[in-house]
Design a protein around this motif. Sequence first.
Motif, mmCIF file in Angstrom:
data_model
loop_
_atom_site.group_PDB
_atom_site.id
_atom_site.type_symbol
_atom_site.label_atom_id
_atom_site.label_comp_id
_atom_site.label_asym_id
_atom_site.label_seq_id
_atom_site.Cartn_x
_atom_site.Cartn_y
_atom_site.Cartn_z
ATOM 1 N N ARG A 89 -13.815 1.424 0.857
ATOM 2 C CA ARG A 89 -13.803 0.989 -0.389
ATOM 3 C C ARG A 89 -12.881 -0.265 -0.057
ATOM 4 O O ARG A 89 -11.969 -0.185 1.406
ATOM 5 C CB ARG A 89 -12.898 1.229 -1.541
ATOM 6 C CG ARG A 89 -13.799 2.430 -1.993
ATOM 7 C CD ARG A 89 -12.855 3.392 -2.531
ATOM 8 N NE ARG A 89 -11.382 2.803 -3.114
ATOM 9 C CZ ARG A 89 -11.450 1.745 -4.544
ATOM 10 N NH1 ARG A 89 -12.537 2.062 -5.105
ATOM 11 N NH2 ARG A 89 -10.456 1.749 -5.091
ATOM 12 N N ASN A 90 -13.352 -1.674 -0.070
ATOM 13 C CA ASN A 90 -13.051 -2.443 0.867
ATOM 14 C C ASN A 90 -11.664 -3.363 0.169
ATOM 15 O O ASN A 90 -10.941 -3.737 0.593
ATOM 16 C CB ASN A 90 -13.731 -4.330 0.549
ATOM 17 C CG ASN A 90 -14.036 -5.056 1.209
ATOM 18 O OD1 ASN A 90 -12.819 -4.680 2.313
ATOM 19 N ND2 ASN A 90 -15.017 -5.770 1.004
ATOM 20 N N GLU A 91 -10.875 -2.948 -0.849
ATOM 21 C CA GLU A 91 -9.801 -2.095 -1.367
ATOM 22 C C GLU A 91 -8.699 -1.705 -0.675
ATOM 23 O O GLU A 91 -8.047 -1.796 -0.575
ATOM 24 C CB GLU A 91 -10.120 -1.731 -2.711
ATOM 25 C CG GLU A 91 -8.604 -1.726 -3.470
ATOM 26 C CD GLU A 91 -8.710 -1.566 -5.082
ATOM 27 O OE1 GLU A 91 -7.131 -1.045 -5.601
ATOM 28 O OE2 GLU A 91 -10.107 -0.995 -5.412
ATOM 29 N N ASP A 92 -9.218 -0.411 0.001
ATOM 30 C CA ASP A 92 -9.070 0.829 0.745
ATOM 31 C C ASP A 92 -8.436 -0.903 1.911
ATOM 32 O O ASP A 92 -7.435 -0.394 2.612
ATOM 33 C CB ASP A 92 -9.475 1.707 0.918
ATOM 34 C CG ASP A 92 -9.603 2.638 -0.414
ATOM 35 O OD1 ASP A 92 -8.430 2.466 -1.011
ATOM 36 O OD2 ASP A 92 -10.130 3.936 -0.089
ATOM 37 N N ILE A 93 -9.484 -0.499 2.815
ATOM 38 C CA ILE A 93 -9.273 -2.096 3.538
ATOM 39 C C ILE A 93 -8.343 -3.602 3.622
ATOM 40 O O ILE A 93 -7.273 -3.377 4.437
ATOM 41 C CB ILE A 93 -10.934 -2.774 3.939
ATOM 42 C CG1 ILE A 93 -11.500 -1.952 4.657
ATOM 43 C CG2 ILE A 93 -10.434 -3.542 5.025
ATOM 44 C CD1 ILE A 93 -13.377 -1.936 4.832
ATOM 45 N N GLU A 94 -8.279 -3.884 2.768
ATOM 46 C CA GLU A 94 -6.963 -4.863 2.318
ATOM 47 C C GLU A 94 -5.851 -4.494 2.344
ATOM 48 O O GLU A 94 -4.909 -4.936 2.830
ATOM 49 C CB GLU A 94 -7.719 -5.565 1.245
ATOM 50 C CG GLU A 94 -6.584 -6.772 0.647
ATOM 51 C CD GLU A 94 -7.008 -7.607 -0.490
ATOM 52 O OE1 GLU A 94 -6.664 -8.567 -0.589
ATOM 53 O OE2 GLU A 94 -8.359 -6.876 -1.169
ATOM 54 N N LYS A 95 -6.023 -2.557 1.539
ATOM 55 C CA LYS A 95 -4.700 -2.536 1.749
ATOM 56 C C LYS A 95 -4.028 -1.550 3.146
ATOM 57 O O LYS A 95 -3.014 -1.858 3.401
ATOM 58 C CB LYS A 95 -4.693 -1.499 0.918
ATOM 59 C CG LYS A 95 -4.652 -1.450 -0.696
ATOM 60 C CD LYS A 95 -4.902 -0.311 -1.219
ATOM 61 C CE LYS A 95 -4.598 -0.495 -3.420
ATOM 62 N NZ LYS A 95 -5.033 1.405 -3.971
ATOM 63 N N ARG A 96 -4.712 -1.339 4.192
ATOM 64 C CA ARG A 96 -4.656 -1.092 5.083
ATOM 65 C C ARG A 96 -3.845 -1.969 6.338
ATOM 66 O O ARG A 96 -3.287 -2.296 7.592
ATOM 67 C CB ARG A 96 -5.350 0.113 5.413
ATOM 68 C CG ARG A 96 -5.349 0.672 7.470
ATOM 69 C CD ARG A 96 -5.848 1.528 7.858
ATOM 70 N NE ARG A 96 -6.154 2.394 8.719
ATOM 71 C CZ ARG A 96 -6.737 2.943 9.241
ATOM 72 N NH1 ARG A 96 -8.398 3.191 8.683
ATOM 73 N NH2 ARG A 96 -6.149 3.246 11.300
ATOM 74 N N TYR A 97 -5.016 -3.476 5.896
ATOM 75 C CA TYR A 97 -5.121 -4.354 7.040
ATOM 76 C C TYR A 97 -4.360 -5.647 6.818
ATOM 77 O O TYR A 97 -4.175 -6.947 7.418
ATOM 78 C CB TYR A 97 -6.752 -4.549 7.514
ATOM 79 C CG TYR A 97 -6.662 -3.606 8.016
ATOM 80 C CD1 TYR A 97 -6.730 -2.733 9.411
ATOM 81 C CD2 TYR A 97 -7.992 -2.504 7.665
ATOM 82 C CE1 TYR A 97 -7.074 -1.493 10.116
ATOM 83 C CE2 TYR A 97 -8.593 -1.543 7.837
ATOM 84 C CZ TYR A 97 -8.280 -0.951 9.913
ATOM 85 O OH TYR A 97 -8.365 1.006 10.769
ATOM 86 N N GLY A 98 -3.998 -5.995 5.621
ATOM 87 C CA GLY A 98 -4.261 -7.205 4.492
ATOM 88 C C GLY A 98 -4.614 -8.142 4.374
ATOM 89 O O GLY A 98 -4.452 -8.820 3.595
ATOM 90 N N PHE A 99 -5.832 -8.381 4.386
ATOM 91 C CA PHE A 99 -7.181 -8.923 4.545
ATOM 92 C C PHE A 99 -8.276 -7.383 4.387
ATOM 93 O O PHE A 99 -8.827 -6.655 4.586
ATOM 94 C CB PHE A 99 -7.560 -9.541 5.689
ATOM 95 C CG PHE A 99 -6.625 -10.137 5.772
ATOM 96 C CD1 PHE A 99 -6.483 -11.477 5.460
ATOM 97 C CD2 PHE A 99 -5.304 -10.167 6.732
ATOM 98 C CE1 PHE A 99 -5.967 -12.963 5.486
ATOM 99 C CE2 PHE A 99 -4.113 -11.453 6.784
ATOM 100 C CZ PHE A 99 -4.975 -12.168 6.848
#
Length: 382
Positions: A89-99
Amino acid sequence: MTLNPIVIIGAGIGGLAAALGLQRRGFKVRVFERAVEIREIGAGLIVTANARRALKDLGLDDGLAALSSRVPVLHGCDYRTGEITRGVRNEDIEKRYGFSTLQVHRADLHGLLMAAVDRNDPAALHAGHEFASLDQTERGVNVKFVNGASIAGDALIGADGNASAVRSFVFGGEAAAFNGQVAFRALIPKERVPKAVAELQFAMHTAPRRYLLHYPLRHGEIMNLIGCGQSKAWEAEGWSIPATNDEFEQEYSDFWPELLDLIRAIPPGGLFKWGLRDREPLQRWVKGRVAMLGDAAHPMTPFLGQGACMAIEDGMLLARAFGAARDVPAALARYEAARKTRGNNVQLWSREEGLALQDPARPRKGAIELGLLDYDPVLVAV
């Protein structure tokens, strides 16, 4: 530090990122491109958090996000049935890395970089200048071009791609050679994309010795399609060689029927192929006042989706090194120390991931599993 400009050979993404980073730290740059027009051809690429941190520092991340796609899920699928086998999930990527991870039209990223460099200094960009040779002393470099022009600079940055003329001139060694992979690429208008493929949006379909990858660009207006497979021979030069839909379909005839429909939907004249080329990692990136950057330093195969990202990282670290150092040799030494290990490692890891993508028996390690998205080129020590 400098009186003469920093000369950059190659006006691709890496060369322009370096130029913009240097300009924003007060340095004069001159960028030379051998093509008669400085532009990028149509193709897609992935921009992950590590590169977006640099683009934010350069003032371009918001503009790029506004032009690009951001899929909700990055899928892995069975190549025969289209069944989803994994998803990130791109949402999870953003939560983890900030982007989040962006799907980007290469020309859009290139255009933003070029416009920013030009706004800072309308005299910075020079098309129609093919590198011929250079001489260097302890005080600077003198660069000569095929058209007879020349320029004196305090340093030269070779950012002219995996077949780099600067690298060959300065470091010698073997030229870039075919690495056993042939790729197809196409951009397909959304109205021609089969419904099932459009609903997946981003999907990697891996098979023995081949894979197909598709993802949307420009907010879904275009579907980018890439096919890459192993081949014993390749003789043609260039990465924009016209190909036929029938040829592409034949190579992937056992794939999911919806993917074959996608191949058939490629507009006439819209399909290209190229043989991937590679070089061994460059053990020294700097010689005197000359340094290599991007694919000229570490030719990057596409299997980790990090080619443009690594070039952007290089450009940011080069600019930061010049901003932190007392003179050119010290700046280039800082740059090489900060970048060589990561650049060379990612080059080799990308090769390994290419083999794993096309061999179910091999364990896969993508950019997330390798920890590549944790890297911050704006803050890492230089």
